[in-house]
Design a protein around this motif. Sequence first.
Motif, PDB file in Angstrom:
ATOM      1  N   LEU A 156       0.958  -1.372  -0.026  1.00 11.05           N
ATOM      2  CA  LEU A 156       0.054   0.039   0.007  1.00 11.05           C
ATOM      3  C   LEU A 156       0.977   1.284  -0.007  1.00 11.05           C
ATOM      4  O   LEU A 156       0.279   2.384  -0.391  1.00 11.05           O
ATOM      5  CB  LEU A 156      -1.005  -0.062   1.273  1.00 11.05           C
ATOM      6  CG  LEU A 156      -1.923  -1.229   1.218  1.00 11.05           C
ATOM      7  CD1 LEU A 156      -2.889  -1.181   2.425  1.00 11.05           C
ATOM      8  CD2 LEU A 156      -2.916  -1.006  -0.162  1.00 11.05           C
ATOM      9  N   SER A 157       2.003   1.203   0.635  1.00 13.91           N
ATOM     10  CA  SER A 157       3.027   2.433   0.453  1.00 13.91           C
ATOM     11  C   SER A 157       3.319   2.547  -1.067  1.00 13.91           C
ATOM     12  O   SER A 157       3.470   3.585  -1.438  1.00 13.91           O
ATOM     13  CB  SER A 157       4.182   2.060   1.395  1.00 13.91           C
ATOM     14  OG  SER A 157       3.931   1.967   2.672  1.00 13.91           O
ATOM     15  N   ASN A 158       3.574   1.457  -1.621  1.00 10.88           N
ATOM     16  CA  ASN A 158       3.948   1.684  -3.317  1.00 10.88           C
ATOM     17  C   ASN A 158       2.697   2.167  -4.007  1.00 10.88           C
ATOM     18  O   ASN A 158       2.748   2.857  -4.794  1.00 10.88           O
ATOM     19  CB  ASN A 158       4.240   0.206  -3.720  1.00 10.88           C
ATOM     20  CG  ASN A 158       5.595   0.418  -4.723  1.00 10.88           C
ATOM     21  OD1 ASN A 158       6.301   1.359  -4.796  1.00 10.88           O
ATOM     22  ND2 ASN A 158       5.671  -0.913  -5.288  1.00 10.88           N
ATOM     23  N   LEU A 159       1.496   1.578  -3.485  1.00 14.09           N
ATOM     24  CA  LEU A 159       0.448   2.303  -4.418  1.00 14.09           C
ATOM     25  C   LEU A 159       0.050   3.809  -4.053  1.00 14.09           C
ATOM     26  O   LEU A 159      -0.059   4.430  -4.792  1.00 14.09           O
ATOM     27  CB  LEU A 159      -0.852   1.404  -4.031  1.00 14.09           C
ATOM     28  CG  LEU A 159      -2.276   2.077  -4.332  1.00 14.09           C
ATOM     29  CD1 LEU A 159      -3.273   0.764  -4.246  1.00 14.09           C
ATOM     30  CD2 LEU A 159      -2.939   3.013  -3.610  1.00 14.09           C
ATOM     31  N   LYS A 160       0.241   4.068  -2.758  1.00 19.72           N
ATOM     32  CA  LYS A 160       0.297   5.539  -2.448  1.00 19.72           C
ATOM     33  C   LYS A 160       1.364   6.300  -3.171  1.00 19.72           C
ATOM     34  O   LYS A 160       1.019   7.156  -3.678  1.00 19.72           O
ATOM     35  CB  LYS A 160       0.203   5.821  -0.900  1.00 19.72           C
ATOM     36  CG  LYS A 160       0.492   7.101  -0.432  1.00 19.72           C
ATOM     37  CD  LYS A 160       0.469   7.326   1.295  1.00 19.72           C
ATOM     38  CE  LYS A 160       0.883   8.660   1.702  1.00 19.72           C
ATOM     39  NZ  LYS A 160      -0.336   9.340   1.674  1.00 19.72           N
ATOM     40  N   SER A 161       2.343   5.830  -3.330  1.00 19.33           N
ATOM     41  CA  SER A 161       3.558   6.826  -3.950  1.00 19.33           C
ATOM     42  C   SER A 161       3.230   6.680  -5.545  1.00 19.33           C
ATOM     43  O   SER A 161       3.275   7.872  -6.037  1.00 19.33           O
ATOM     44  CB  SER A 161       4.789   5.839  -3.747  1.00 19.33           C
ATOM     45  OG  SER A 161       5.656   6.619  -4.732  1.00 19.33           O
ATOM     46  N   LEU A 162       2.769   5.673  -6.127  1.00 18.13           N
ATOM     47  CA  LEU A 162       2.357   5.903  -7.533  1.00 18.13           C
ATOM     48  C   LEU A 162       1.211   6.686  -7.623  1.00 18.13           C
ATOM     49  O   LEU A 162       1.211   7.589  -8.726  1.00 18.13           O
ATOM     50  CB  LEU A 162       1.674   4.310  -7.776  1.00 18.13           C
ATOM     51  CG  LEU A 162       1.455   4.188  -9.358  1.00 18.13           C
ATOM     52  CD1 LEU A 162       2.530   4.540 -10.554  1.00 18.13           C
ATOM     53  CD2 LEU A 162       0.890   2.811  -9.890  1.00 18.13           C
ATOM     54  N   LEU A 163       0.142   6.817  -6.997  1.00 16.16           N
ATOM     55  CA  LEU A 163      -0.943   7.544  -6.991  1.00 16.16           C
ATOM     56  C   LEU A 163      -0.572   9.198  -6.868  1.00 16.16           C
ATOM     57  O   LEU A 163      -1.204  10.192  -7.359  1.00 16.16           O
ATOM     58  CB  LEU A 163      -2.196   7.109  -6.259  1.00 16.16           C
ATOM     59  CG  LEU A 163      -2.896   5.914  -6.784  1.00 16.16           C
ATOM     60  CD1 LEU A 163      -3.997   5.727  -5.815  1.00 16.16           C
ATOM     61  CD2 LEU A 163      -3.407   6.140  -8.150  1.00 16.16           C
ATOM     62  N   GLU A 164       0.215   9.498  -5.793  1.00 16.91           N
ATOM     63  CA  GLU A 164       0.487  10.721  -5.447  1.00 16.91           C
ATOM     64  C   GLU A 164       1.727  11.235  -6.287  1.00 16.91           C
ATOM     65  O   GLU A 164       1.813  12.603  -6.504  1.00 16.91           O
ATOM     66  CB  GLU A 164       1.031  10.656  -3.898  1.00 16.91           C
ATOM     67  CG  GLU A 164      -0.256  10.601  -3.125  1.00 16.91           C
ATOM     68  CD  GLU A 164       0.029  10.699  -1.674  1.00 16.91           C
ATOM     69  OE1 GLU A 164      -0.977  10.672  -0.683  1.00 16.91           O
ATOM     70  OE2 GLU A 164       1.155  10.572  -1.364  1.00 16.91           O
ATOM     71  N   THR A 165       2.615  10.549  -6.972  1.00 16.58           N
ATOM     72  CA  THR A 165       3.831  11.071  -7.582  1.00 16.58           C
ATOM     73  C   THR A 165       3.989  10.507  -9.078  1.00 16.58           C
ATOM     74  O   THR A 165       4.637  11.189  -9.947  1.00 16.58           O
ATOM     75  CB  THR A 165       5.164  10.572  -6.905  1.00 16.58           C
ATOM     76  OG1 THR A 165       5.275   9.129  -7.128  1.00 16.58           O
ATOM     77  CG2 THR A 165       5.139  10.704  -5.298  1.00 16.58           C
ATOM     78  N   GLY A 166       3.070   9.623  -9.373  1.00 15.54           N
ATOM     79  CA  GLY A 166       3.107   9.103 -10.675  1.00 15.54           C
ATOM     80  C   GLY A 166       4.148   7.932 -10.970  1.00 15.54           C
ATOM     81  O   GLY A 166       4.548   7.336 -11.741  1.00 15.54           O
ATOM     82  N   ASP A 167       4.992   7.810  -9.934  1.00 14.28           N
ATOM     83  CA  ASP A 167       6.031   6.382 -10.109  1.00 14.28           C
ATOM     84  C   ASP A 167       5.852   5.868  -8.554  1.00 14.28           C
ATOM     85  O   ASP A 167       5.681   6.195  -7.544  1.00 14.28           O
ATOM     86  CB  ASP A 167       7.415   7.307  -9.913  1.00 14.28           C
ATOM     87  CG  ASP A 167       7.516   7.768 -11.324  1.00 14.28           C
ATOM     88  OD1 ASP A 167       7.420   7.157 -12.595  1.00 14.28           O
ATOM     89  OD2 ASP A 167       8.060   8.955 -11.286  1.00 14.28           O
ATOM     90  N   ALA A 168       5.937   4.481  -8.878  1.00 14.10           N
ATOM     91  CA  ALA A 168       6.191   3.686  -7.596  1.00 14.10           C
ATOM     92  C   ALA A 168       7.556   3.901  -6.919  1.00 14.10           C
ATOM     93  O   ALA A 168       8.368   4.681  -7.397  1.00 14.10           O
ATOM     94  CB  ALA A 168       6.097   2.106  -8.105  1.00 14.10           C
ATOM     95  N   LEU A 169       7.805   3.334  -5.731  1.00 13.27           N
ATOM     96  CA  LEU A 169       8.924   3.613  -5.035  1.00 13.27           C
ATOM     97  C   LEU A 169      10.160   3.249  -5.843  1.00 13.27           C
ATOM     98  O   LEU A 169      10.123   2.146  -6.335  1.00 13.27           O
ATOM     99  CB  LEU A 169       8.685   2.905  -3.654  1.00 13.27           C
ATOM    100  CG  LEU A 169       7.950   3.383  -2.504  1.00 13.27           C
ATOM    101  CD1 LEU A 169       7.573   2.827  -1.370  1.00 13.27           C
ATOM    102  CD2 LEU A 169       8.100   5.078  -2.524  1.00 13.27           C
ATOM    103  N   PRO A 170      11.340   3.638  -5.559  1.00  9.96           N
ATOM    104  CA  PRO A 170      12.586   3.270  -6.576  1.00  9.96           C
ATOM    105  C   PRO A 170      12.802   1.569  -6.023  1.00  9.96           C
ATOM    106  O   PRO A 170      13.653   1.253  -7.066  1.00  9.96           O
ATOM    107  CB  PRO A 170      13.519   4.222  -6.077  1.00  9.96           C
ATOM    108  CG  PRO A 170      13.100   4.796  -4.651  1.00  9.96           C
ATOM    109  CD  PRO A 170      11.564   4.895  -4.727  1.00  9.96           C
ATOM    110  N   GLN A 171      12.646   1.289  -4.812  1.00 10.04           N
ATOM    111  CA  GLN A 171      12.934  -0.123  -4.529  1.00 10.04           C
ATOM    112  C   GLN A 171      11.505  -0.743  -4.306  1.00 10.04           C
ATOM    113  O   GLN A 171      10.771  -0.189  -3.636  1.00 10.04           O
ATOM    114  CB  GLN A 171      14.182  -0.418  -3.664  1.00 10.04           C
ATOM    115  CG  GLN A 171      15.433   0.126  -4.248  1.00 10.04           C
ATOM    116  CD  GLN A 171      15.839   1.436  -4.072  1.00 10.04           C
ATOM    117  OE1 GLN A 171      15.432   2.108  -3.103  1.00 10.04           O
ATOM    118  NE2 GLN A 171      16.388   2.059  -5.329  1.00 10.04           N
TER     119      GLN A 171
END
Length: 259
Positions: free
Chosen positions: A234-249
Motif C-alpha cells: 500500500l505504500s507503493n500504491l500511495k507513491s504511484l498515485l501521488e507522484t506518478g511513480d512507484a517507490l524506487p525499490q
Amino acid sequence: MSEMELVFKALADPTRRLLLDRLRERNGQTLRELCEHLAMARQSATQHVDVLVRANLVTVVRRGRERLHYLNPAPIHEIEERWISGFDKPRLAALSAIRHRAEEYAMTSVPTYVYVTYIHATPEQVWRALTDADLTARYWGHANVSDWQPGSAWEHRRADGSGVADVVGRVLTAEPPTRLVITFEDSPDAEREPSVVTFLVEPHQDIVRLTVTHENLADLDMFHGISNGWPAVLSNLKSLLETGDALPQAPWEMTGAHA
C-alpha cells in the motif's frame, strides 16, 4: 499537532495502552466490549477511544449497525522505521521472533488484520489502482486480473510474463469506486474457508481513506506475513498515485515480506 505527536500523546496514557492491549488480544470489538470493566465512566472511556482514533492507532469499521474497533499498525510501523530499525535491528528482530513464537503458543485464534492509509487521490483513481492489471503490476509486481463482477474469479499473476498466479480467489462484492470484497487464496485448502480481503475507499475533499481488512486468516504465520506485506504494497500504491511513480525499490524487500 503533528501526526507523530498525536501518536506519542495517545501512547503516553496507561488507559489507552490498556485499550490497545485489549484490541491486540481480540480485534474488532464494539465500544461497549472495549470499554467493559474499565474503572471509569463510559464518557471518559469513550474520550480515550476518540484519542486513539484521532491518532490513527484505532480504526472504526461499520458492520451493519455495529461500529467495530480495530488496531491500525501503520503509525507503529512508522515509529519502528524512524526510531528503531536504524539502531540495532538484527538483535531486535531476534527478540521479536522469540516473542512471536511465545505468542503463538498463547493465542488460540488468529486476529483480523486492518490497515489504514490516506492517499491524495480520487476514489476512482484508487479503485482503478486496485483493479487495473497494468497498474497493479507496476506497484505490486503482480497483475490483478478479473472482470471484477460479483462471483467472478480473479488472479494475482506474476508480472514476469510467466502467467503464474500466486494468489487466486473470487469477487464477493464490487461497488465501484468505494467497496471491493474478494477471497484471497495463496495456498488453496479445501478443508477451510479462504481468507477474505475488503477494500473500503472513503473520500474526504481531496483525499481518500483506504482501509484494508483481511479476515479469516489461516494461522499466525499468515497473519505475520501479511502484517509486513500489506504496508509495503500500500505504500507503493500511495507513491504511484501521488507522484506518478512507484517507490524506487520494492518496499517488501526491506522486510523480506510478500503479499
